[in-house]
Design a protein around this motif. Structure first.
Motif, PDB file in Angstrom:
ATOM      1  N   SER A  15      -1.413  -4.650  -1.933  1.00 58.22           N
ATOM      2  CA  SER A  15      -1.299  -3.865  -0.704  1.00 58.22           C
ATOM      3  C   SER A  15      -2.338  -2.763  -0.609  1.00 58.22           C
ATOM      4  N   LYS A  16      -2.968  -2.429  -1.699  1.00 57.94           N
ATOM      5  CA  LYS A  16      -3.918  -1.318  -1.721  1.00 57.94           C
ATOM      6  C   LYS A  16      -5.222  -1.729  -1.062  1.00 57.94           C
ATOM      7  N   ARG A  17      -5.606  -1.034  -0.009  1.00 57.39           N
ATOM      8  CA  ARG A  17      -6.871  -1.328   0.677  1.00 57.39           C
ATOM      9  C   ARG A  17      -8.047  -1.150  -0.282  1.00 57.39           C
ATOM     10  N   LEU A  34       4.079  -9.902   3.026  1.00 54.18           N
ATOM     11  CA  LEU A  34       3.480 -10.123   1.710  1.00 54.18           C
ATOM     12  C   LEU A  34       4.493 -10.622   0.691  1.00 54.18           C
ATOM     13  N   THR A  35       5.638  -9.983   0.589  1.00 50.87           N
ATOM     14  CA  THR A  35       6.638 -10.418  -0.391  1.00 50.87           C
ATOM     15  C   THR A  35       7.108 -11.834  -0.103  1.00 50.87           C
ATOM     16  N   ILE A  66       0.111  -7.850   5.376  1.00 48.26           N
ATOM     17  CA  ILE A  66       0.620  -6.635   4.731  1.00 48.26           C
ATOM     18  C   ILE A  66       1.316  -5.731   5.736  1.00 48.26           C
ATOM     19  N   ASP A  67       0.615  -5.372   6.817  1.00 48.11           N
ATOM     20  CA  ASP A  67       1.226  -4.489   7.812  1.00 48.11           C
ATOM     21  C   ASP A  67       2.415  -5.148   8.499  1.00 48.11           C
ATOM     22  N   GLY A 108       4.589  -7.020   7.103  1.00 52.00           N
ATOM     23  CA  GLY A 108       5.726  -7.118   6.197  1.00 52.00           C
ATOM     24  C   GLY A 108       5.939  -8.489   5.591  1.00 52.00           C
ATOM     25  N   GLU A 163       2.853  -6.814  -5.350  1.00 51.62           N
ATOM     26  CA  GLU A 163       2.862  -6.134  -4.048  1.00 51.62           C
ATOM     27  C   GLU A 163       2.079  -4.831  -4.108  1.00 51.62           C
ATOM     28  N   GLN A 164       2.257  -4.089  -5.200  1.00 47.33           N
ATOM     29  CA  GLN A 164       1.549  -2.815  -5.319  1.00 47.33           C
ATOM     30  C   GLN A 164       0.041  -3.025  -5.419  1.00 47.33           C
ATOM     31  N   GLN A 211      -4.828  -7.723   6.225  1.00 47.58           N
ATOM     32  CA  GLN A 211      -4.152  -6.429   6.236  1.00 47.58           C
ATOM     33  C   GLN A 211      -3.205  -6.328   7.431  1.00 47.58           C
TER      34      GLN A 211
END
Length: 274
Positions: free
Chosen positions: A158-160, A191-192, A186-187, A189, A154-155, A182
Motif C-alpha cells: 500500500s505504500k506509494r 487489495l486484501t 488500493i484506494d 479497498g 498489505e502494509q 493505486q
C-alpha cells in the motif's frame, strides 16, 4: 444489459458492453487489476459484434469481499463465473488473464458445457505451471509465498513508491498502470481481497489442477513476462485435447491486455469467430 449478478450471497459488479444479442465473451481480470483492464480489448471485440462481460471478481467488487481466505478457493471462483455465464444463457466464450486465466482454465476443464472456447493469457494450464516449478518457475513465483503472510503484504504494497511500485516497474508496468493500481485497487479497498486469492491456495482441490481441457483453446504468452517462464508455456499443449493454438508475443511484458490489446484481441477473435 446487466450491471451486476449474484452468487453465494455476494453481489458482483460487471461491465457489460456491445450488442445484447452478440455472442457473449466473459473477460476475467488478474491481480492486481479489475474489469477496467479489459477496456481496450473489449472495444475491439464489440466492434466485431461480440458482447463482452467483464466482472470485478471476488474480493474486488465491494459487495463480494468475504473475510475468510478459504472463501477464495478455486471452487468458489469458478462458481462465480458460472453464475455470470448462467445470466447470459448458460455458455460463453471465456478469456482470462493472470489469475483470471487460472480460473478460466479450471472452468473450461471442469465445466466444458459452459465454455464455448477458451483464450488463456499469460498463465499456463495449472498442471504445466506446477510442473514448471523445479524448472525455474519457483524463483519467478517467489512472491506467492510472501503473499501468504497476514497483514504485512498489505502494509508493504500500500505504500506509494514502495515494494509493489518497484516490482511492477521491473515487470514492465507504466506509470499510468501504477497510478491505476493505486486508484482502482488500493484506494478502492480491493487489495486484501486480491491477496486472498493467493492465501486460499492451500484450500484448492489437488485434482482440479490436473484435469485436461477439451474445448477449443488459445494460449497467449509474452516473452518479456518476468512472472511466467517459457517451460510452462510450451508444455501447456500437453493438457489440451482439442483444437489448440499457442501465440507468443515478442517484446511484450506480463500486462498483455493493456500493453498489447491489438494482438490479444486478434487472437481472441481468431478463436471466437474462426
Amino acid at each position: 444489459m446487466i450491471e451486476s449478478f449474484h452468487h453465494d450471497g455476494l453481489t458482483f459488479d460487471v461491465v457489460d458492453a456491445g450488442p445484447e444479442d452478440g455472442e457473449p465473451v466473459v473477460l476475467l481480470h488478474g491481480f492486481p487489476e479489475r474489469a477496467g483492464s479489459w477496456g481496450q480489448v473489449s472495444a475491439r471485440l464489440t466492434a466485431q459484434g461480440l458482447r463482452t462481460l467483464a466482472p470485478d471478481q471476488r474480493g474486488y467488487s465491494p459487495g463480494a469481499r468475504p473475510p475468510r481466505r478459504r472463501d477464495y478457493a478455486m471452487p468458489h471462483l469458478v462458481g462465480d463465473v458460472l453464475a455470470l455465464i448462467d445470466e447470459v444463457g448458460g455458455s460463453a466464450h471465456v478469456v482470462g488473464h493472470d489469475w483470471g486465466a487460472a480460473v478460466a482454465w479450471t472452468l473450461a476443464a471442469r465445466h466444458p458445457e459452459a465454455c464455448r472456447t477458451l483464450t488463456a493469457v499469460s498463465v499456463p494450464h495449472p498442471a504445466a505451471f506446477l510442473a514448471a516449478m523445479p524448472r525455474g518457475q519457483l524463483l519467478q513465483s517467489w512472491y506467492m509465498g510472501m503473499f501468504q503472510l497476514p497483514w504485512l503484504p498489505e502494509q508493504l504494497l500500500s505504500k506509494r513508491g514502495g515494494g509493489l511500485d518497484l516490482a511492477l516497474r521491473k515487470g514492465g508496468s507504466t506509470p499510468e498502470d501504477i497510478e491505476r493500481l493505486q486508484r482502482d485497487i488500493i484506494d478502492y479497498g480491493a487489495l486484501t481481497g486480491g491477496l486472498n486469492w493467493y492465501r486460499a491456495l492451500p484450500f484448492a482441490p489437488p485434482s482440479w489442477s490436473r484435469t485436461k481441457v477439451r474445448v477449443p483453446t488459445t494460449f497467449v504468452w509474452s516473452d518479456h513476462d518476468v512472472a511466467l517462464g517459457r517451460w510452462g508455456a510450451e508444455h501447456t499443449a500437453d493438457w489440451v485435447e482439442a483444437d489448440y493454438e499457442f501465440v507468443e508475443l515478442a517484446g511484450v511484458s506480463h500486462w498483455i491486455p493493456t500493453q498489447a490489446p491489438d494482438a490479444l484481441a486478434e487472437a481472441i477473435l481468431e478463436r471466437v469467430l474462426g
